[in-house]
Structure formats: C-alpha cells, structure tokens
Enzyme design. Structure first.
Site, PDB file in Angstrom:
ATOM      1  N   ASP A  63      -9.619 -25.913 -83.753  1.00 26.15           N
ATOM      2  CA  ASP A  63      -8.620 -26.827 -83.444  1.00 26.15           C
ATOM      3  C   ASP A  63      -7.126 -26.378 -83.551  1.00 26.15           C
ATOM      4  O   ASP A  63      -7.372 -25.069 -84.453  1.00 26.15           O
ATOM      5  CB  ASP A  63      -8.663 -28.234 -84.097  1.00 26.15           C
ATOM      6  CG  ASP A  63      -8.415 -28.121 -85.411  1.00 26.15           C
ATOM      7  OD1 ASP A  63      -8.741 -27.346 -86.174  1.00 26.15           O
ATOM      8  OD2 ASP A  63      -8.284 -29.226 -85.993  1.00 26.15           O
ATOM      9  N   TYR A  65      -3.607 -24.832 -84.678  1.00 28.59           N
ATOM     10  CA  TYR A  65      -2.869 -24.813 -86.118  1.00 28.59           C
ATOM     11  C   TYR A  65      -2.096 -26.048 -86.171  1.00 28.59           C
ATOM     12  O   TYR A  65      -1.602 -26.597 -85.305  1.00 28.59           O
ATOM     13  CB  TYR A  65      -1.946 -23.576 -85.992  1.00 28.59           C
ATOM     14  CG  TYR A  65      -2.581 -22.333 -86.221  1.00 28.59           C
ATOM     15  CD1 TYR A  65      -3.385 -21.946 -87.002  1.00 28.59           C
ATOM     16  CD2 TYR A  65      -2.337 -21.343 -84.931  1.00 28.59           C
ATOM     17  CE1 TYR A  65      -4.006 -20.693 -87.091  1.00 28.59           C
ATOM     18  CE2 TYR A  65      -2.872 -20.106 -84.887  1.00 28.59           C
ATOM     19  CZ  TYR A  65      -3.691 -19.883 -86.099  1.00 28.59           C
ATOM     20  OH  TYR A  65      -4.420 -18.535 -86.126  1.00 28.59           O
ATOM     21  N   PHE A  76      -6.144 -19.140 -82.219  1.00 27.64           N
ATOM     22  CA  PHE A  76      -5.802 -18.074 -83.074  1.00 27.64           C
ATOM     23  C   PHE A  76      -4.524 -17.713 -82.882  1.00 27.64           C
ATOM     24  O   PHE A  76      -3.893 -16.823 -83.648  1.00 27.64           O
ATOM     25  CB  PHE A  76      -6.772 -16.892 -82.938  1.00 27.64           C
ATOM     26  CG  PHE A  76      -8.196 -17.425 -83.243  1.00 27.64           C
ATOM     27  CD1 PHE A  76      -8.790 -17.428 -84.657  1.00 27.64           C
ATOM     28  CD2 PHE A  76      -9.284 -17.437 -82.726  1.00 27.64           C
ATOM     29  CE1 PHE A  76      -9.818 -17.741 -85.274  1.00 27.64           C
ATOM     30  CE2 PHE A  76     -10.426 -17.860 -82.848  1.00 27.64           C
ATOM     31  CZ  PHE A  76     -10.846 -17.934 -84.477  1.00 27.64           C
ATOM     32  N   HIS A 185     -16.918 -16.479 -89.435  1.00 24.27           N
ATOM     33  CA  HIS A 185     -15.369 -16.684 -88.979  1.00 24.27           C
ATOM     34  C   HIS A 185     -14.595 -15.729 -89.733  1.00 24.27           C
ATOM     35  O   HIS A 185     -14.849 -15.376 -90.702  1.00 24.27           O
ATOM     36  CB  HIS A 185     -14.812 -18.336 -89.446  1.00 24.27           C
ATOM     37  CG  HIS A 185     -13.772 -18.781 -88.906  1.00 24.27           C
ATOM     38  ND1 HIS A 185     -12.404 -18.530 -89.332  1.00 24.27           N
ATOM     39  CD2 HIS A 185     -13.738 -19.388 -87.958  1.00 24.27           C
ATOM     40  CE1 HIS A 185     -11.448 -19.099 -88.538  1.00 24.27           C
ATOM     41  NE2 HIS A 185     -12.278 -19.743 -87.543  1.00 24.27           N
TER      42      HIS A 185
END
Length: 223
Positions: A63, A65, A76, A185
């Site tokens: 989701d 920032y 990202f 991740h």
C-alpha cells in the site's frame, strides 16, 4: 483521476460493480474525515503513466507510503525531494550490485513507469500514518482484476513479486509467455533473507531481450 489510456475500456465495467461502488463510498468518507495518501488526483498514476499495451514488467507493492509528501501513486516511488525510504534504498543497492547502477539522490521512479514498469500497489490509498488502513475495503479485488488482465496479454511480461503478500498473487498467473520472479521483500527486516543477490533486474532484462523486447533502463538519474 483516471486519464483516457487503454485501461479505461477494461475498467468501466469494473467501476460499476458493487464492490467498487462500496469502495468509492468508503473513500468518500475517508477523504472527508482524514488525510489520505496519495492525493485524489494521483491514485491512478500508475495506470496513467503505463498503459496496458505498454506494460513489460509488473512491480507489485502493498500500500502507499503513509507519511506527508511521499506517496505519488507509484509503488516504492516517492516524490522528488523526499528522503528515500529504506526499502527503496535496498532496491537501489541491489540494482547497483546487479547492473552497476549508481545510487541516485532521489526516489522518483517515474522513469521506470514511462518505460513500461507498472508500479502497482495491491491497495491504492492509505490514511496518513496508518499503514494498511485501507486494506480489506475493495482495492484488492480491483488490483487482482488488473493482475488477471496482465495474465491474459500474449506478449512477454515479467512479474517482480517481493515479499509474501505479493508472492501470493502468483496463483493468479499462468501465462506461459510470462516470467514470474519471487524474492523476499526489500525492507530492512527481510532484504538479507534473499532479496539481496536475487538479480531480478538483470533477469527481467534478459527475458525481455530474449523475447525481442527493449530492456528497461533501470538507472534513476540524479536530480
């Protein structure tokens, strides 16, 4: 705001479904009562910058920032001038080790999006300072639909699925013309468990080139 790219013909029927109408009602209340990121006009940035017909790579995040001035509708990525988040710092480290890219002074990934990297989150909005606060309200159904659309495309597409939630989306993918790359991740909590050294960027480019496609120029330029 959704611009008139080739996504829109596929999305119009989806926008009329009950789950999406319920999502819109939820978001209306959220925008009226809380600070929500990204701003309304940037929620669909990934689709506006990367038309369906141009997608070469799906880079799937979770989701947006949740701090001020960060989210811009691209997974990202952060707006120019903002501090580079830790996960993106690690992405840049892997890029350096994999392809020799220098570490840029900004986290704006628009250059990737414009080359065909769909920077998609599974949930497209979030309350300020409350990660995952918009999970479970319908965005996942919508973005699963997007992933299925990509799966139907008969051209080379690479999926970069980092972390368990992204990796679980592999079950939506069965196109033999596509390449699925999974890794932990890039967050500082998990990057050393196999994200570093995964070489996904070079593997993606090798796959594209071997199938007659232009590779991605992954180097984000200094501002």
């Amino acid at each position: 705001m959704m611009e008139n790219t080739d996504w829109i013909d596929y999305f119009r029927p989806e926008f009329k479904k009950d789950y999406y109408l319920n999502l819109c009602e939820f978001l209306k209340g959220e925008f009226e009562s809380y600070t929500i990121y990204p701003p309304k006009d940037r929620v669909f940035t990934a689709f506006n910058l990367t038309p369906l017909s141009k997608v070469k790579i799906l880079l799937l995040g979770q989701d947006p920032y949740h701090n001020e001035h960060q989210a811009q509708g691209l997974s990202f990525s952060v707006a120019s001038g903002q501090e580079i988040p830790p996960s993106l710092v690690n992405i840049y480290k892997e890029l350096h080790d994999d392809l020799g890219c220098y570490i840029p002074n900004n986290g704006n990934l628009r250059k990737w999006a414009e080359q065909g990297v769909l920077l998609l989150n599974t949930v497209l909005t979030v309350r300020a300072h409350e990660p995952n606060s918009h999970a479970g309200h319908g965005w996942e159904t919508f973005t699963d639909y997007v992933i299925r659309l990509l799966n139907e495309q008969d051209r080379p597409i690479v999926y970069l699925l980092w972390g368990r939630p992204a990796g679980e989306k592999a079950k939506l993918l069965n196109n033999p013309h596509h390449l699925i790359l999974k890794a932990p991740h890039p967050s500082p909590l998990s990057a050393y468990r196999g994200f570093f050294g995964c070489r996904h960027f070079s593997k993606a480019n090798e796959f594209l080139v071997s199938n007659g496609e232009e590779p991605i120029d992954w180097q984000i330029d200094d501002l």
